[in-house]
Design a protein around this motif. Structure first.
Motif, short mmCIF file in Angstrom:
data_model
loop_
_atom_site.label_atom_id
_atom_site.label_comp_id
_atom_site.label_asym_id
_atom_site.label_seq_id
_atom_site.Cartn_x
_atom_site.Cartn_y
_atom_site.Cartn_z
N PRO A 1 -40.30 33.94 33.90
CA PRO A 1 -41.72 34.15 33.57
C PRO A 1 -42.16 35.56 33.90
O PRO A 1 -41.59 36.23 34.75
N GLU A 2 -43.19 36.01 33.20
CA GLU A 2 -43.72 37.34 33.44
C GLU A 2 -44.57 37.36 34.71
O GLU A 2 -45.39 36.49 34.93
N PRO A 3 -44.40 38.38 35.56
CA PRO A 3 -45.29 38.51 36.71
C PRO A 3 -46.65 39.05 36.25
O PRO A 3 -46.77 39.62 35.18
N ASN A 4 -47.66 38.85 37.06
CA ASN A 4 -48.98 39.38 36.74
C ASN A 4 -48.98 40.89 36.98
O ASN A 4 -48.64 41.36 38.06
N LEU A 5 -49.36 41.63 35.98
CA LEU A 5 -49.36 43.08 36.07
C LEU A 5 -50.75 43.63 35.78
O LEU A 5 -51.46 43.11 34.92
N PRO A 6 -51.15 44.66 36.49
CA PRO A 6 -52.44 45.29 36.19
C PRO A 6 -52.36 46.05 34.88
O PRO A 6 -51.27 46.40 34.42
N PRO A 7 -53.50 46.34 34.25
CA PRO A 7 -53.48 47.12 33.00
C PRO A 7 -52.87 48.50 33.23
O PRO A 7 -53.07 49.12 34.27
N LEU A 8 -52.12 48.96 32.26
CA LEU A 8 -51.49 50.27 32.33
C LEU A 8 -52.02 51.13 31.18
O LEU A 8 -51.84 50.80 30.01
N ILE A 9 -52.70 52.20 31.52
CA ILE A 9 -53.25 53.11 30.51
C ILE A 9 -52.38 54.36 30.48
O ILE A 9 -52.19 55.02 31.50
N VAL A 10 -51.86 54.68 29.32
CA VAL A 10 -50.96 55.81 29.16
C VAL A 10 -51.70 56.95 28.46
O VAL A 10 -52.34 56.74 27.43
N TYR A 11 -51.59 58.15 29.03
CA TYR A 11 -52.22 59.34 28.45
C TYR A 11 -51.14 60.31 28.00
O TYR A 11 -49.96 60.17 28.33
N ASP A 12 -51.56 61.34 27.25
CA ASP A 12 -50.71 62.50 27.00
C ASP A 12 -51.50 63.73 27.43
O ASP A 12 -52.61 63.62 27.97
N ASN A 13 -50.94 64.91 27.22
CA ASN A 13 -51.61 66.13 27.68
C ASN A 13 -52.99 66.33 27.04
O ASN A 13 -53.87 66.95 27.63
N LYS A 14 -53.18 65.78 25.84
CA LYS A 14 -54.45 65.97 25.14
C LYS A 14 -55.52 64.99 25.60
O LYS A 14 -56.71 65.29 25.53
N THR A 15 -55.11 63.82 26.05
CA THR A 15 -56.09 62.77 26.35
C THR A 15 -56.30 62.53 27.84
O THR A 15 -57.22 61.80 28.21
N VAL A 16 -55.48 63.11 28.69
CA VAL A 16 -55.62 62.86 30.12
C VAL A 16 -56.96 63.41 30.61
O VAL A 16 -57.36 64.52 30.24
N PRO A 17 -57.70 62.66 31.42
CA PRO A 17 -59.00 63.14 31.93
C PRO A 17 -58.85 64.44 32.70
O PRO A 17 -57.86 64.65 33.42
N ALA A 18 -59.83 65.31 32.57
CA ALA A 18 -59.75 66.67 33.13
C ALA A 18 -59.55 66.66 34.64
O ALA A 18 -58.78 67.47 35.17
N HIS A 19 -60.24 65.80 35.35
CA HIS A 19 -60.19 65.82 36.81
C HIS A 19 -59.40 64.63 37.37
O HIS A 19 -59.60 64.26 38.53
N ALA A 20 -58.53 64.07 36.57
CA ALA A 20 -57.78 62.90 37.02
C ALA A 20 -56.73 63.30 38.04
O ALA A 20 -56.13 64.39 37.97
N ASP A 21 -56.52 62.43 39.00
CA ASP A 21 -55.48 62.64 40.01
C ASP A 21 -54.12 62.38 39.35
O ASP A 21 -53.87 61.29 38.84
N PRO A 22 -53.23 63.38 39.33
CA PRO A 22 -51.92 63.19 38.68
C PRO A 22 -51.14 62.00 39.22
O PRO A 22 -50.31 61.43 38.51
#
Length: 298
Positions: A126-147
């Motif tokens: 069975p699949e374990p419960n996983l939190p949502p995963l949001i994937v960015y690229d260099n163009k869409t990553v938020p400006a002040h996001a923690d790497p």
């Protein structure tokens, strides 16, 4: 008065381990083709260091969606064969399901959109419960996001090691070897590095190096149940032998004898000792002859 106790059973499957799902396009026509795709995926996962892709241990499982249709017609109703735990079983399951669906349709029946099981012994993961995963690229990553808190696919791509298909293409392009030989070099752990090391130290043509490595070295290793890292013949020794062969210092037959001696073949060494003894009419010390031959060949 006897107390009543309720037991709560909790199934923990791979707690804390992420589950990655890879979906492939419906463009495979038989079980063996699908099995080859899964084997390639295993190589990619191993190259990336994601996991070993050991299907028997549950590191990788496959769900196969199968449908049949006439050429030019839309895809048929599919069935899903769940939780297959080996590439060999995958090929068998798909081919069986193709034949089953074909028989049903040819007899005037219809295919149900259902989930099927290939082998009841394969178990269920069975699949374990996983939190949502949001994937960015260099163009869409938020400006002040923690790497450390975001997933940047471009940064990950830059850190990727060379994948198997890229390795094979590079070997073919750089060394001019046949594609089938590139598969052998990449699929055998450590063999590509061995080949590159030899090619770097010898003037011999890459295709000649391939012949010695695939036909002679691999044969020797399999004969003694050794892997490439355990080879008694180092890349430098192989390169030296090929250089002697290229210079005409030794013949191909003699080179193979040297290779056999370096590989631990005592019969060849004893044969050479016998030849020396015959030439010297038995006047040579066999122990000294053996020592000299080993110094010259090892």
């Amino acid at each position: 008065m006897a107390g009543v106790y309720e037991a709560v059973l909790c199934a923990l499957s791979l707690p804390g381990v992420g589950l990655m799902e890879v979906v492939m396009e419906p463009d495979m026509c038989c079980g063996e083709e699908a099995a080859a795709a899964v084997r390639e995926l295993q190589l990619i996962l191993q190259a990336l260091g994601t996991c070993q892709g050991n299907m028997a241990e549950g590191q990788l499982r496959v769900d196969a969606n199968v449908s049949v249709h006439q050429p030019g017609e839309p895809l048929g109703v599919r069935t899903e064969v769940k939780n297959i735990n080996s590439a060999r079983f995958l090929a068998r399951a798909i081919d069986y399901e193709i034949q089953r669906q074909t028989d049903v349709l040819e007899s005037g029946g219809w295919i149900l959109n259902e989930t099927r099981s290939f082998d009841y012994k394969s178990g269920f993961m069975p699949e374990p419960n996983l939190p949502p995963l949001i994937v960015y690229d260099n163009k869409t990553v938020p400006a002040h996001a923690d790497p450390q808190q975001v997933v940047n696919i471009d940064q990950i791509r830059e850190r990727l090691p060379e994948l198997p298909n890229v390795r094979r293409s590079r070997l073919v392009e750089q060394y001019g070897i046949l594609p089938e030989h590139s598969f052998t070099l990449v699929n055998e752990d450590g063999l590509m590095e061995y080949f590159v090391s030899v090619a770097r130290e010898t003037k011999a043509e890459p295709r000649k190096i391939i012949g010695w490595i695939i036909k002679d070295l691999l044969g020797l290793l399999k004969q003694h149940s050794l892997n490439v890292s355990q080879s008694p013949i180092s890349p430098m020794s192989m390169a030296e032998l090929l250089n002697l062969l290229e210079a005409g210092t030794v013949s191909s037959s003699a080179a193979k004898q040297v290779r056999a001696i370096r590989g631990g073949n005592k019969k060849v060494l004893n044969k050479l000792i016998g030849l020396v003894q015959r030439e010297l009419k038995g006047r040579a010390d066999p122990v000294q002859v053996k020592t000299i031959l080993e110094e010259k060949t090892l």
